[in-house]
Design a protein around this motif. Structure first.
Motif, mmCIF file in Angstrom:
data_model
loop_
_atom_site.group_PDB
_atom_site.id
_atom_site.type_symbol
_atom_site.label_atom_id
_atom_site.label_comp_id
_atom_site.label_asym_id
_atom_site.label_seq_id
_atom_site.Cartn_x
_atom_site.Cartn_y
_atom_site.Cartn_z
ATOM 1 N N ALA A 58 0.495 -1.140 0.393
ATOM 2 C CA ALA A 58 -0.154 -0.058 0.058
ATOM 3 C C ALA A 58 0.419 0.784 0.230
ATOM 4 C CB ALA A 58 -0.536 0.070 0.877
ATOM 5 N N SER A 59 1.820 1.315 1.023
ATOM 6 C CA SER A 59 2.931 2.671 1.179
ATOM 7 C C SER A 59 3.678 2.610 -0.344
ATOM 8 C CB SER A 59 3.736 2.182 1.515
ATOM 9 O OG SER A 59 4.370 1.294 1.062
ATOM 10 N N GLN A 60 3.993 2.236 -1.461
ATOM 11 C CA GLN A 60 4.003 1.533 -3.245
ATOM 12 C C GLN A 60 3.032 2.714 -4.031
ATOM 13 O OE1 GLN A 60 5.682 -2.397 -4.141
ATOM 14 N NE2 GLN A 60 8.282 -1.734 -2.895
ATOM 15 N N PHE A 61 2.111 2.074 -3.540
ATOM 16 C CA PHE A 61 0.836 2.927 -4.230
ATOM 17 C C PHE A 61 0.998 4.594 -3.752
ATOM 18 C CE2 PHE A 61 -0.105 -1.718 -5.514
ATOM 19 C CZ PHE A 61 -0.773 -1.307 -6.826
ATOM 20 N N SER A 62 0.771 4.689 -2.669
ATOM 21 C CA SER A 62 0.002 6.090 -2.108
ATOM 22 C C SER A 62 1.163 6.453 -2.455
ATOM 23 C CB SER A 62 0.326 5.631 -0.585
ATOM 24 O OG SER A 62 -0.444 4.993 0.430
ATOM 25 N N GLN A 63 2.801 6.102 -2.485
ATOM 26 C CA GLN A 63 3.822 7.350 -3.121
ATOM 27 C C GLN A 63 3.362 7.605 -4.314
ATOM 28 O OE1 GLN A 63 6.005 8.242 -1.773
ATOM 29 N NE2 GLN A 63 8.106 7.466 -1.885
ATOM 30 N N PHE A 89 0.431 8.039 -6.025
ATOM 31 C CA PHE A 89 -1.221 8.757 -6.157
ATOM 32 C C PHE A 89 -0.490 10.020 -5.777
ATOM 33 C CE2 PHE A 89 -3.313 5.051 -5.917
ATOM 34 C CZ PHE A 89 -4.274 4.681 -7.256
ATOM 35 N N ARG A 90 0.686 9.786 -4.736
ATOM 36 C CA ARG A 90 0.700 11.090 -4.580
ATOM 37 C C ARG A 90 1.730 12.286 -5.734
ATOM 38 N NH1 ARG A 90 4.405 10.067 0.546
ATOM 39 N NH2 ARG A 90 2.530 8.263 1.137
#
Length: 117
Positions: free
Chosen positions: A12-17, A19-20
């Motif tokens: 999820a943190s890789q996806f969040s990066q 999306f920012r």
């Protein structure tokens, strides 16, 4: 042939990066988000919801086409600008032939390469 683990977004943190503040390429079939990464290769993440199509067969078809297009474009040689990608198919993509979907994706990859490079 499967996409190697090093070429996939897995957390999820890789996806969040991504999306920012992403670089975005969108049309009626796909929305592609991209962001330069620090790894040595480009990575792909897929987000295909049931809203796109309630049938798993159609969602899986879209995922296969996206993975194959990504593999052909980004994993077949040196990657000058490694980036993380998240591809979001739209409802219209379900009704379109595989060949036309591949053409749409090629345009997205080229557009994002220009914007990132």
């Amino acid at each position: 042939m499967t996409l190697p683990r090093r070429s996939r977004l897995t957390s999820a943190s890789q996806f969040s990066q991504v999306f920012r503040r992403p670089v975005v390429s969108a049309d009626g079939c796909f929305k592609v988000l991209a962001r330069v990464n620090e790894s040595s290769c480009s990575r792909l993440g897929l987000a295909v919801s049931r809203k796109v199509d309630p049938r798993a067969v159609q969602r899986n078809r879209l995922k296969r086409i996206i993975r194959e297009s990504f593999r052909r474009h980004y994993t077949t040689g040196p990657d000058p600008q490694p980036a993380d990608f998240v591809v979001l198919p739209r409802r219209a993509a379900v009704t379109i032939s595989n060949q036309i979907l591949r053409e749409h994706l090629e345009r997205h990859w080229a557009r994002i390469d220009r914007r990132l490079g």
